[in-house]
Design a protein around this motif. Structure first.
Motif, PDB file in Angstrom:
ATOM      1  N   LYS A 227      48.744  40.881  29.481  1.00  0.00           N
ATOM      2  CA  LYS A 227      48.318  39.546  29.030  1.00  0.00           C
ATOM      3  C   LYS A 227      48.284  38.512  30.145  1.00  0.00           C
ATOM      4  O   LYS A 227      47.650  37.470  30.018  1.00  0.00           O
ATOM      5  CB  LYS A 227      49.277  39.050  27.923  1.00  0.00           C
ATOM      6  CG  LYS A 227      49.145  39.821  26.610  1.00  0.00           C
ATOM      7  CD  LYS A 227      47.866  39.431  25.882  1.00  0.00           C
ATOM      8  CE  LYS A 227      47.664  40.254  24.621  1.00  0.00           C
ATOM      9  NZ  LYS A 227      46.266  40.474  24.289  1.00  0.00           N
ATOM     10  N   LYS A 228      48.989  38.784  31.252  1.00  0.00           N
ATOM     11  CA  LYS A 228      49.068  37.774  32.319  1.00  0.00           C
ATOM     12  C   LYS A 228      48.647  38.369  33.658  1.00  0.00           C
ATOM     13  O   LYS A 228      49.091  39.475  34.009  1.00  0.00           O
ATOM     14  CB  LYS A 228      50.508  37.266  32.461  1.00  0.00           C
ATOM     15  CG  LYS A 228      50.942  36.375  31.330  1.00  0.00           C
ATOM     16  CD  LYS A 228      52.284  35.755  31.675  1.00  0.00           C
ATOM     17  CE  LYS A 228      52.885  35.118  30.443  1.00  0.00           C
ATOM     18  NZ  LYS A 228      54.238  34.638  30.683  1.00  0.00           N
ATOM     19  N   PHE A 229      47.867  37.592  34.397  1.00  0.00           N
ATOM     20  CA  PHE A 229      47.356  38.084  35.675  1.00  0.00           C
ATOM     21  C   PHE A 229      47.427  36.999  36.741  1.00  0.00           C
ATOM     22  O   PHE A 229      47.111  35.837  36.472  1.00  0.00           O
ATOM     23  CB  PHE A 229      45.904  38.541  35.532  1.00  0.00           C
ATOM     24  CG  PHE A 229      45.730  39.639  34.527  1.00  0.00           C
ATOM     25  CD1 PHE A 229      45.824  40.968  34.902  1.00  0.00           C
ATOM     26  CD2 PHE A 229      45.501  39.333  33.186  1.00  0.00           C
ATOM     27  CE1 PHE A 229      45.694  41.983  33.967  1.00  0.00           C
ATOM     28  CE2 PHE A 229      45.359  40.339  32.241  1.00  0.00           C
ATOM     29  CZ  PHE A 229      45.461  41.671  32.631  1.00  0.00           C
ATOM     30  N   ILE A 230      47.794  37.421  37.954  1.00  0.00           N
ATOM     31  CA  ILE A 230      47.736  36.529  39.115  1.00  0.00           C
ATOM     32  C   ILE A 230      46.532  36.993  39.925  1.00  0.00           C
ATOM     33  O   ILE A 230      46.404  38.185  40.245  1.00  0.00           O
ATOM     34  CB  ILE A 230      49.036  36.621  39.938  1.00  0.00           C
ATOM     35  CG1 ILE A 230      50.179  36.033  39.105  1.00  0.00           C
ATOM     36  CG2 ILE A 230      48.890  35.904  41.269  1.00  0.00           C
ATOM     37  CD1 ILE A 230      51.524  36.542  39.498  1.00  0.00           C
ATOM     38  N   ILE A 231      45.647  36.052  40.234  1.00  0.00           N
ATOM     39  CA  ILE A 231      44.362  36.419  40.829  1.00  0.00           C
ATOM     40  C   ILE A 231      44.342  36.075  42.315  1.00  0.00           C
ATOM     41  O   ILE A 231      44.441  34.907  42.698  1.00  0.00           O
ATOM     42  CB  ILE A 231      43.204  35.713  40.072  1.00  0.00           C
ATOM     43  CG1 ILE A 231      43.250  36.086  38.570  1.00  0.00           C
ATOM     44  CG2 ILE A 231      41.863  36.061  40.684  1.00  0.00           C
ATOM     45  CD1 ILE A 231      43.139  37.576  38.275  1.00  0.00           C
ATOM     46  N   GLY A 232      44.162  37.118  43.135  1.00  0.00           N
ATOM     47  CA  GLY A 232      44.147  36.947  44.584  1.00  0.00           C
ATOM     48  C   GLY A 232      42.745  37.097  45.142  1.00  0.00           C
ATOM     49  O   GLY A 232      42.501  37.947  46.009  1.00  0.00           O
ATOM     50  N   THR A 233      41.848  36.291  44.635  1.00  0.00           N
ATOM     51  CA  THR A 233      40.509  36.205  45.240  1.00  0.00           C
ATOM     52  C   THR A 233      39.992  34.796  45.002  1.00  0.00           C
ATOM     53  O   THR A 233      40.681  33.969  44.382  1.00  0.00           O
ATOM     54  CB  THR A 233      39.557  37.301  44.705  1.00  0.00           C
ATOM     55  OG1 THR A 233      38.381  37.324  45.525  1.00  0.00           O
ATOM     56  CG2 THR A 233      39.157  37.082  43.260  1.00  0.00           C
ATOM     57  N   GLU A 234      38.793  34.514  45.503  1.00  0.00           N
ATOM     58  CA  GLU A 234      38.264  33.138  45.436  1.00  0.00           C
ATOM     59  C   GLU A 234      38.300  32.627  43.990  1.00  0.00           C
ATOM     60  O   GLU A 234      37.931  33.343  43.058  1.00  0.00           O
ATOM     61  CB  GLU A 234      36.840  33.132  45.988  1.00  0.00           C
ATOM     62  CG  GLU A 234      36.426  31.857  46.647  1.00  0.00           C
ATOM     63  CD  GLU A 234      35.978  30.741  45.723  1.00  0.00           C
ATOM     64  OE1 GLU A 234      35.912  29.582  46.176  1.00  0.00           O
ATOM     65  OE2 GLU A 234      35.680  31.031  44.542  1.00  0.00           O
ATOM     66  N   MET A 235      38.710  31.369  43.824  1.00  0.00           N
ATOM     67  CA  MET A 235      39.042  30.906  42.469  1.00  0.00           C
ATOM     68  C   MET A 235      37.854  30.695  41.531  1.00  0.00           C
ATOM     69  O   MET A 235      38.054  30.530  40.333  1.00  0.00           O
ATOM     70  CB  MET A 235      39.909  29.658  42.528  1.00  0.00           C
ATOM     71  CG  MET A 235      39.314  28.482  43.230  1.00  0.00           C
ATOM     72  SD  MET A 235      40.393  27.061  43.027  1.00  0.00           S
ATOM     73  CE  MET A 235      41.842  27.493  43.970  1.00  0.00           C
ATOM     74  N   GLY A 236      36.617  30.778  42.054  1.00  0.00           N
ATOM     75  CA  GLY A 236      35.442  30.680  41.172  1.00  0.00           C
ATOM     76  C   GLY A 236      35.452  31.755  40.096  1.00  0.00           C
ATOM     77  O   GLY A 236      34.898  31.581  39.000  1.00  0.00           O
ATOM     78  N   ILE A 237      36.120  32.867  40.375  1.00  0.00           N
ATOM     79  CA  ILE A 237      36.170  33.983  39.412  1.00  0.00           C
ATOM     80  C   ILE A 237      36.931  33.605  38.134  1.00  0.00           C
ATOM     81  O   ILE A 237      36.759  34.226  37.091  1.00  0.00           O
ATOM     82  CB  ILE A 237      36.788  35.232  40.082  1.00  0.00           C
ATOM     83  CG1 ILE A 237      36.472  36.491  39.284  1.00  0.00           C
ATOM     84  CG2 ILE A 237      38.285  35.067  40.272  1.00  0.00           C
ATOM     85  CD1 ILE A 237      36.900  37.788  39.955  1.00  0.00           C
TER      86      ILE A 237
END
Ligand code: 13P
Ligand code: SF4
Length: 304
Positions: A227-237
């Motif tokens: 249910k929870k994710f930390i996103i390590g790429t450009e924030m437009g995603i």
């Protein structure tokens, strides 16, 4: 965000010119909102190769629009902001690549699509982060020259037995993520999965739960029970992640994950591009033909 009036104007202009709007996953929300297709570099190049449209409005950075022109020379390809470049693509040039090839005669060159048409023309095959490992594995050689991203190259080297000769380019946005930031965000959200782009450094990929292209990250989240994710790429995603997964929570790994070039294109530029059909992308024919071979070899390799 676009008003109904702007959306209507864009629809009229698209019809008038038989145009489509493509947007990369890193574009700003207002641009993604009006796009006909949103995707990663691989998906967008497939659409560019297959579309019946006469005009492609490419909302992304220069090398992406250039790849569309290479694949579809009879179409008008418009990059709404001509100055939207990719610093990593500018880190490799033809002269340097020729010198490296001369040091390793007969070794095939795999070039990440984040590169100029001239560098692609000097390469055996292209790849994107979606298919990089498959492309490298497809080649009948134990040693490969990989340009320009040292981080994607190291990621591939970890997944194959082949020897990878790295060009020392990198993405200024992804390369600045530090291990301390990953540890800090892990501590703040211990129940979240960390997903990163392989353009981050090898030590970041090692600390993450999964590394993938932007389309791969979107697919991973869609298919995961987490249910929870930390996103390590450009924030437009984040725009698509939140829209497509309203029941899930997302945190950006660090607020540094902004590509200023991807953010140069605003909605007003898209409208203007469709009204004026400029700025248009052109590629020299002899370069284009050689670069097309490298891109088509890549497109012929099945992913997933
Ligand atoms: P994707 O191929 O994953 O869309 O990434 C392109 C890019 O420029 C990453 O920085
Ligand atoms: Fe280039 Fe990095 Fe921006 Fe992608 S995020 S376009 S690799 S500078």
């Amino acid at each position: 965000m676009p008003t109904d009036e702007v959306k209507k104007r864009l629809e009229e202009l698209k019809k008038q010119h038989n145009a489509i709007i493509l947007a990369h996953n890193y574009q700003s929300d207002e641009v993604q909102e009006v796009a006909d297709y949103i995707g990663d570099s691989f998906g967008l190049s497939q659409i560019a190769a297959e579309t019946d449209a006469d005009v492609i409005i490419f909302c992304g950075v220069h090398f992406m629009a250039e790849s569309a022109k290479i694949l579809s020379p009879d179409k008008k390809v418009i990059l709404p902001v001509l100055e939207a470049g990719c610093p990593m693509a500018d880190m490799v040039d033809v002269e340097g690549l020729r010198q490296l090839k001369a040091q390793h005669p007969g070794v095939p060159v795999v070039t990440y699509v984040n590169s100029s048409a001239a560098v692609k023309a000097e390469s055996d095959i292209c790849c994107t982060s979606s298919n990089a490992v498959k492309v490298v594995e497809s080649l009948d050689s134990d040693t490969i020259i990989f340009t320009p991203d040292q981080n994607l190259g190291s990621y591939i080297a970890n997944k194959t037995n082949k020897k990878i000769i790295l060009w020392e380019g990198y993405c200024i946005t992804h390369h600045r993520v530090s291990p301390a930031e990953v540890r800090k965000v892990r501590e703040a959200h211990p129940d979240a999965l960390i997903l990163v782009h392989p353009e981050t450094r090898p030590e970041i990929v090692a600390l993450a739960d999964h590394a993938d292209s932007t389309a791969g990250i979107l697919r991973y989240v869609r298919e995961s029970n987490h249910k929870k994710f930390i996103i390590g790429t450009e924030m437009g995603i984040m725009y698509r992640l939140k829209k497509e997964n309203p029941d899930k929570e997302f945190y950006i790994l660090t607020p540094k994950l902004v590509c200023v070039n991807m953010k140069k294109t605003r909605l007003a530029h898209v409208v203007q591009a469709l009204e004026t059909l400029s700025p248009e992308i052109h590629v020299d024919e002899d370069v284009r033909v050689k670069a097309k071979q490298a891109l088509e070899r890549m497109l012929a390799i099945k992913v997933n």
